[in-house]
Design a protein around this motif. Structure first.
Motif, PDB file in Angstrom:
ATOM      1  N   ILE A 159       1.010  -1.009  -0.059  1.00  0.00           N
ATOM      2  CA  ILE A 159      -0.240   0.382   0.019  1.00  0.00           C
ATOM      3  C   ILE A 159       1.103   1.216   0.163  1.00  0.00           C
ATOM      4  O   ILE A 159       1.566   1.537   0.840  1.00  0.00           O
ATOM      5  N   THR A 160       0.889   2.172  -1.196  1.00  0.00           N
ATOM      6  CA  THR A 160       1.734   3.523  -1.499  1.00  0.00           C
ATOM      7  C   THR A 160       0.630   4.172  -1.050  1.00  0.00           C
ATOM      8  O   THR A 160       1.753   5.456  -1.197  1.00  0.00           O
ATOM      9  N   GLU A 161       0.023   4.543  -1.102  1.00  0.00           N
ATOM     10  CA  GLU A 161      -1.124   5.385  -0.397  1.00  0.00           C
ATOM     11  C   GLU A 161      -2.628   5.446  -0.401  1.00  0.00           C
ATOM     12  O   GLU A 161      -2.166   4.650   0.571  1.00  0.00           O
ATOM     13  N   ASN A 162      -3.541   5.868   0.751  1.00  0.00           N
ATOM     14  CA  ASN A 162      -4.641   5.785   1.295  1.00  0.00           C
ATOM     15  C   ASN A 162      -5.259   3.983   1.361  1.00  0.00           C
ATOM     16  O   ASN A 162      -5.131   3.947   0.072  1.00  0.00           O
ATOM     17  N   TYR A 163      -5.652   4.383   2.106  1.00  0.00           N
ATOM     18  CA  TYR A 163      -6.122   2.637   2.319  1.00  0.00           C
ATOM     19  C   TYR A 163      -7.281   2.430   3.399  1.00  0.00           C
ATOM     20  O   TYR A 163      -7.405   3.904   4.177  1.00  0.00           O
ATOM     21  N   HIS A 164      -8.422   1.973   3.589  1.00  0.00           N
ATOM     22  CA  HIS A 164      -9.108   1.808   4.824  1.00  0.00           C
ATOM     23  C   HIS A 164      -8.899   0.620   5.780  1.00  0.00           C
ATOM     24  O   HIS A 164      -8.280  -0.568   4.929  1.00  0.00           O
ATOM     25  N   VAL A 165      -9.616   1.087   6.832  1.00  0.00           N
ATOM     26  CA  VAL A 165      -9.374  -0.128   7.696  1.00  0.00           C
ATOM     27  C   VAL A 165     -10.882  -0.418   7.999  1.00  0.00           C
ATOM     28  O   VAL A 165     -11.748  -0.334   8.163  1.00  0.00           O
ATOM     29  N   MET A 166     -11.306  -2.122   7.719  1.00  0.00           N
ATOM     30  CA  MET A 166     -12.316  -2.549   7.636  1.00  0.00           C
ATOM     31  C   MET A 166     -11.940  -3.605   8.920  1.00  0.00           C
ATOM     32  O   MET A 166     -11.418  -4.784   9.143  1.00  0.00           O
ATOM     33  N   GLU A 220     -10.668  -9.148  13.718  1.00  0.00           N
ATOM     34  CA  GLU A 220      -9.646  -8.914  13.572  1.00  0.00           C
ATOM     35  C   GLU A 220      -9.679  -7.187  12.610  1.00  0.00           C
ATOM     36  O   GLU A 220     -10.610  -6.827  11.789  1.00  0.00           O
ATOM     37  N   LYS A 221      -8.759  -5.904  13.261  1.00  0.00           N
ATOM     38  CA  LYS A 221      -8.873  -5.104  12.467  1.00  0.00           C
ATOM     39  C   LYS A 221      -7.995  -5.275  10.541  1.00  0.00           C
ATOM     40  O   LYS A 221      -6.852  -5.794  10.757  1.00  0.00           O
ATOM     41  N   LYS A 222      -8.830  -5.442   9.249  1.00  0.00           N
ATOM     42  CA  LYS A 222      -7.614  -5.007   8.148  1.00  0.00           C
ATOM     43  C   LYS A 222      -7.732  -4.483   7.340  1.00  0.00           C
ATOM     44  O   LYS A 222      -8.444  -3.001   7.468  1.00  0.00           O
ATOM     45  N   THR A 223      -6.437  -4.500   6.932  1.00  0.00           N
ATOM     46  CA  THR A 223      -5.587  -2.852   6.307  1.00  0.00           C
ATOM     47  C   THR A 223      -6.589  -3.726   4.292  1.00  0.00           C
ATOM     48  O   THR A 223      -6.265  -4.654   3.935  1.00  0.00           O
ATOM     49  N   VAL A 224      -7.067  -2.448   4.235  1.00  0.00           N
ATOM     50  CA  VAL A 224      -7.747  -2.918   2.527  1.00  0.00           C
ATOM     51  C   VAL A 224      -6.926  -1.609   1.718  1.00  0.00           C
ATOM     52  O   VAL A 224      -7.553  -0.394   2.322  1.00  0.00           O
ATOM     53  N   ARG A 252     -18.678  -8.399  -1.718  1.00  0.00           N
ATOM     54  CA  ARG A 252     -18.187  -8.628  -0.047  1.00  0.00           C
ATOM     55  C   ARG A 252     -19.015 -10.186   0.393  1.00  0.00           C
ATOM     56  O   ARG A 252     -20.116 -10.530  -0.501  1.00  0.00           O
ATOM     57  N   CYS A 253     -18.454 -11.005   0.736  1.00  0.00           N
ATOM     58  CA  CYS A 253     -18.004 -11.980   1.246  1.00  0.00           C
ATOM     59  C   CYS A 253     -19.785 -11.754   2.882  1.00  0.00           C
ATOM     60  O   CYS A 253     -19.272 -11.272   3.150  1.00  0.00           O
ATOM     61  N   PHE A 254     -20.446 -12.448   2.078  1.00  0.00           N
ATOM     62  CA  PHE A 254     -21.587 -12.220   3.122  1.00  0.00           C
ATOM     63  C   PHE A 254     -21.108 -12.480   4.734  1.00  0.00           C
ATOM     64  O   PHE A 254     -22.034 -12.199   5.334  1.00  0.00           O
ATOM     65  N   ILE A 255     -20.744 -13.397   4.866  1.00  0.00           N
ATOM     66  CA  ILE A 255     -20.475 -14.025   5.793  1.00  0.00           C
ATOM     67  C   ILE A 255     -18.851 -13.096   6.886  1.00  0.00           C
ATOM     68  O   ILE A 255     -19.931 -12.492   7.556  1.00  0.00           O
ATOM     69  N   CYS A 256     -18.052 -12.500   6.628  1.00  0.00           N
ATOM     70  CA  CYS A 256     -16.936 -11.792   7.238  1.00  0.00           C
ATOM     71  C   CYS A 256     -17.255 -10.409   6.498  1.00  0.00           C
ATOM     72  O   CYS A 256     -16.873  -9.352   7.168  1.00  0.00           O
ATOM     73  N   GLY A 257     -17.602 -10.040   5.132  1.00  0.00           N
ATOM     74  CA  GLY A 257     -18.241  -8.280   4.804  1.00  0.00           C
ATOM     75  C   GLY A 257     -17.213  -7.827   3.936  1.00  0.00           C
ATOM     76  O   GLY A 257     -16.531  -7.058   3.796  1.00  0.00           O
ATOM     77  N   LEU A 258     -16.124  -8.790   3.824  1.00  0.00           N
ATOM     78  CA  LEU A 258     -14.647  -8.306   3.566  1.00  0.00           C
ATOM     79  C   LEU A 258     -14.858  -8.170   1.971  1.00  0.00           C
ATOM     80  O   LEU A 258     -15.666  -8.995   1.253  1.00  0.00           O
TER      81      LEU A 258
END
Length: 381
Positions: A37-44, A51-55, A65-71
């Protein structure tokens, strides 16, 4: 010489910070595609593990988007016939077979009957159980029936009264759920069926809808707790479905016992409970008696004060009743059945205890916060 060293030191510092910045940028990768990641990103938040994921921005814009985990999902995902998408990881844990799902639901019903046998008997032979897709539930949202008790994104229950004072319950559970979620949803819906058969229509209509749903979630929460499913317990508490009323009923259960919650649901004077006035759970059938006020000084001088019986300063097994799987144990002044969890008074404080096993003359327990199990024996006369 001093000036040369200063310039050299400054150059080294610049190189160090430049290297640190590059290393940091290289270390930060998207949890979906794995690219740096070299620019802006989202935390989901991963709704399966919390857990917090960097997207990265690119993955965040993905339509699926996954129906189970939402990612977001980019590749190797499963698409169900009703349009739901499930990521590769969660697809390994879902219950895909309709027969397997029905078997798990029946086992859940039997487990609930054993776990809460002192308070609730769940409907069995008069339940029509169906495993359905998303479209089916969405149609129930659009055209609820007169007897509808519950419709959510995971399940629906309708209680229908027939001639001869018979009741038939239609319980629908969404397909392709992870096993813990399937069991929790099933516990919720079977509780709606119990209410349709044991709580009057007038009381059901008077109950605050969020509190009604929270009671069904409380049963699911207690079932997940009995199985040690901490992630699903957390999911129930975090879910905004009951607008916070699940926390109120969890507190009521912990402070007054599940039997008090059941009595209030069936015959309470109020439409809902609040944390600030939790003792209103005693207001059943118009028989609420508030806590007695503290005696005045003159009253203390005029009458002798009865001294309360001192509470035990340790955990003491006072008695065992029942036979076989239907045994009950009295620890201090609290009654337990197998796998039940409750607060026990010790001296001037309370501890939370789970009763793991009840034998003829002893019990095995575990105190909250301690990994060790402890055995208590009946004292010989």
């Amino acid at each position: 010489m001093s000036r040369f060293l200063s310039i050299r030191f400054s150059a080294l510092c610049a190189l160090f910070f430049a290297w640190a910045a590059i290393a940091s940028a290289q270390a930060l990768k998207c949890d979906i595609c794995g690219d740096p990641i070299t620019e802006n990103y989202h935390v989901m938040e991963d709704l399966t593990t919390y857990e917090k994921k960097t997207v990265c921005v690119s993955c965040y814009k993905l339509e699926n988007r996954c129906f189970i985990c939402g990612l977001p999902v980019r590749e190797n995902f499963q698409t169900l016939r009703d349009g739901r998408v499930i990521c590769e990881r969660d697809a390994k844990d879902i219950v895909a077979s309709e027969d397997d799902a029905k078997q798990i639901c029946q086992q859940t019903r039997d487990d609930l009957d054993r776990l809460l046998s002192r308070f609730i008997t769940f409907p069995d032979t008069n339940v029509i159980l169906s495993i359905v897709n998303r479209f089916y539930l969405e149609n129930l949202f659009k055209s609820p029936e007169e007897g509808q008790a519950c419709v959510s994104i995971y399940g629906a229950t309708t209680s229908n009264r027939l001639p001869g004072d018979r009741v038939v319950h239609s319980v629908c559970i969404l397909s392709h759920l992870r096993k813990p979620r399937l069991m929790a949803v099933c516990a919720h819906e079977f509780t709606h069926a119990w209410m349709g058969q044991n709580v009057s229509r007038g009381r059901t209509a008077a109950l605050d809808k969020d509190t009604l749903e929270a009671f069904c979630e409380l049963v699911a929460y207690k079932y997940m707790e009995s199985r040690g499913e901490t992630q699903e317990m957390e999911s129930i508490k975090r879910n905004k479905y009951t607008r916070g009323k699940i926390d109120v009923l969890i507190a009521a259960d912990a402070n007054f016992g599940f039997n008090s919650v059941v009595d209030w649901i069936k015959s309470g004077d109020d439409e809902k409970l609040e944390i600030a006035t939790l003792e209103r759970i005693r207001a059943v059938n118009g028989a609420y008696v508030p806590a007695a006020p503290a005696p005045t000084t003159s009253a203390l001088l005029s009458f002798p004060v009865a001294r309360p019986t001192p509470e035990p300063t340790t955990l003491v097994l006072k008695g065992i009743s029942g036979i076989g799987k239907d045994r009950f144990a009295l620890i201090n002044n609290t009654t337990f059945e197998t796998m039940e969890k409750a607060k026990v008074r010790i001296g001037t404080t309370n501890v939370t205890v789970r009763c793991l096993e009840i034998r003829n003359d002893s019990v095995t327990i575990q105190v909250d916060g301690s990994p060790e199990k402890k055995q208590l024996f009946l004292k010989s006369e």
